[in-house]
Scaffold this motif. Structure first.
Motif, short mmCIF file in Angstrom:
data_model
loop_
_atom_site.label_atom_id
_atom_site.label_comp_id
_atom_site.label_asym_id
_atom_site.label_seq_id
_atom_site.Cartn_x
_atom_site.Cartn_y
_atom_site.Cartn_z
N GLU A 1 8.75 11.99 1.09
CA GLU A 1 7.54 11.96 0.26
C GLU A 1 7.45 10.62 -0.48
OE1 GLU A 1 6.08 14.04 -3.91
OE2 GLU A 1 7.15 15.30 -2.46
N PHE A 2 6.27 10.01 -0.40
CA PHE A 2 5.98 8.79 -1.15
C PHE A 2 4.94 9.13 -2.21
CE2 PHE A 2 7.51 7.31 2.92
CZ PHE A 2 8.27 6.19 2.62
N ARG A 3 5.25 8.79 -3.45
CA ARG A 3 4.28 9.05 -4.53
C ARG A 3 3.16 8.01 -4.55
NH1 ARG A 3 6.88 12.54 -8.33
NH2 ARG A 3 7.70 14.21 -6.99
N ASP A 4 3.48 6.79 -4.08
CA ASP A 4 2.47 5.73 -4.08
C ASP A 4 2.80 4.73 -2.97
OD1 ASP A 4 0.65 3.73 -4.52
OD2 ASP A 4 1.09 3.48 -6.66
N LEU A 5 2.03 4.78 -1.89
CA LEU A 5 2.29 3.91 -0.74
C LEU A 5 1.98 2.45 -1.02
CD1 LEU A 5 0.94 6.11 2.19
CD2 LEU A 5 3.31 5.37 1.84
N SER A 6 1.26 2.16 -2.11
CA SER A 6 0.91 0.77 -2.41
C SER A 6 2.05 0.03 -3.12
CB SER A 6 -0.34 0.72 -3.30
OG SER A 6 -0.08 1.24 -4.59
N GLU A 7 3.07 0.73 -3.56
CA GLU A 7 4.19 0.09 -4.25
C GLU A 7 5.00 -0.77 -3.29
OE1 GLU A 7 5.02 3.48 -7.70
OE2 GLU A 7 6.20 3.46 -5.84
N GLU A 8 5.51 -1.89 -3.79
CA GLU A 8 6.27 -2.82 -2.96
C GLU A 8 7.52 -2.14 -2.39
OE1 GLU A 8 7.20 -6.33 -0.97
OE2 GLU A 8 5.35 -5.65 -1.94
N GLY A 9 8.18 -1.34 -3.19
CA GLY A 9 9.38 -0.65 -2.72
C GLY A 9 9.09 0.30 -1.58
N ALA A 10 7.95 0.97 -1.64
CA ALA A 10 7.56 1.88 -0.56
C ALA A 10 7.30 1.10 0.73
CB ALA A 10 6.31 2.67 -0.97
N LYS A 11 6.65 -0.04 0.62
CA LYS A 11 6.36 -0.87 1.79
C LYS A 11 7.66 -1.38 2.42
CE LYS A 11 1.87 -2.40 0.00
NZ LYS A 11 1.09 -3.57 -0.51
N ILE A 12 8.61 -1.78 1.59
CA ILE A 12 9.90 -2.27 2.10
C ILE A 12 10.61 -1.16 2.84
CG2 ILE A 12 12.20 -3.06 1.40
CD1 ILE A 12 10.77 -4.52 -0.95
#
Length: 265
Positions: A36-47
């Motif tokens: 689960e991703f709470r916010d796909l726009s976050e840099e950590g999520a993209k990494i």
């Protein structure tokens, strides 16, 4: 008439059958794995999405942890589901059981932390954190009475055995054996080397279905008081450091006594 040679066939020892590798241990029930991703726009999520195989990262972590902590005949905790949640938060990561049922686990992993990992270490560090937290989904804890330092030490021992060792980790003498994390993880690794492969498997199994009693626990697992074992471990570290210091001094002395060739004018 020519003499024909006589050939004798000597009896041959039977060829032993090839060794069959034991099947890797598996939980009685395959857990449901969620991401689960709470916010796909976050840099950590993209990494995370760029560097890791999201379809398999959790399943591979489960297999790694169980193969290090259990044997085929062992009783493995009945964890039913694991959800890895990536979100903005302070710290690195933590694992918790859900209120409805502790057999359902959640791993919370900070996207802020991921974004701050040096670029060359991002993949290895993320896998290391996931491996550490995955241990908490599967290890025994003496019905909640196990010292927290041993719980965290076992998790970092598994991370160590899995090969995800951060550059800042090192074996250290001093402090208490149950200070936790890599401090205790390296101690457990020393016990594994001292008493043989499977020692930490035995330690983990001993934490099942009984309260933790330090004296009885360590005498059963290693035959000695844990504080005495810790002193022996500390001595092994200082002895190794002294040995390397002697080698360094000898190398420096050797270099100082060697004479360079004279420079011709």
């Amino acid at each position: 008439m020519p003499v024909h040679p006589t050939y004798f066939q000597l009896p041959m020892s039977p060829v032993p059958p090839p060794k069959v590798k034991p099947s890797p241990p598996k939980p009685a029930r395959k857990p449901l794995l969620r991401l689960e991703f709470r916010d796909l726009s976050e840099e950590g999520a993209k990494i995370f999405l760029t560097l890791l195989d999201c379809a398999n990262v959790l399943e591979e972590a489960v297999q790694t942890v169980i193969s290090i902590l259990y044997t085929e005949a062992a009783y493995i905790p009945p964890t039913r589901s694991i959800c890895l949640i990536l979100r903005s938060m302070a710290g690195v990561a933590y694992t918790t059981g859900r209120d409805i049922d502790d057999d359902h686990k959640e791993i919370h992993f900070s996207t802020d932390y991921i974004a701050g990992i040096p670029e060359g270490r991002r993949k290895e560090e993320m896998l290391g954190v996931i491996t550490h937290e995955m241990v908490h989904c599967w290890q025994w804890a003496a019905k909640g009475t196990c010292p927290g330092g041993l719980i965290e030490g076992i998790a970092d021992f598994v991370r160590l055995k899995a090969g995800f060792v951060p550059p800042h980790w090192k074996q250290e003498a001093g402090g208490d054996w149950d200070a936790g994390y890599q401090h205790t993880g390296y101690f457990l690794n020393w016990l594994e080397e001292r008493f043989g492969e499977g020692t930490v498997v035995k330690i983990n199994d001993r934490l099942r279905n009984r309260d933790y009693d330090e004296n009885a626990f360590w005498h059963h697992c290693c035959g000695q008081d844990v504080k005495k074992l810790w002193k022996q471990y500390e001595k092994s570290i200082t002895d190794a450091e002294n040995k390397w210091n002697v080698v360094d001094i000898a190398k420096r002395d050797e270099g100082s006594t060697s004479c360079p060739d004279a420079v011709k004018s």
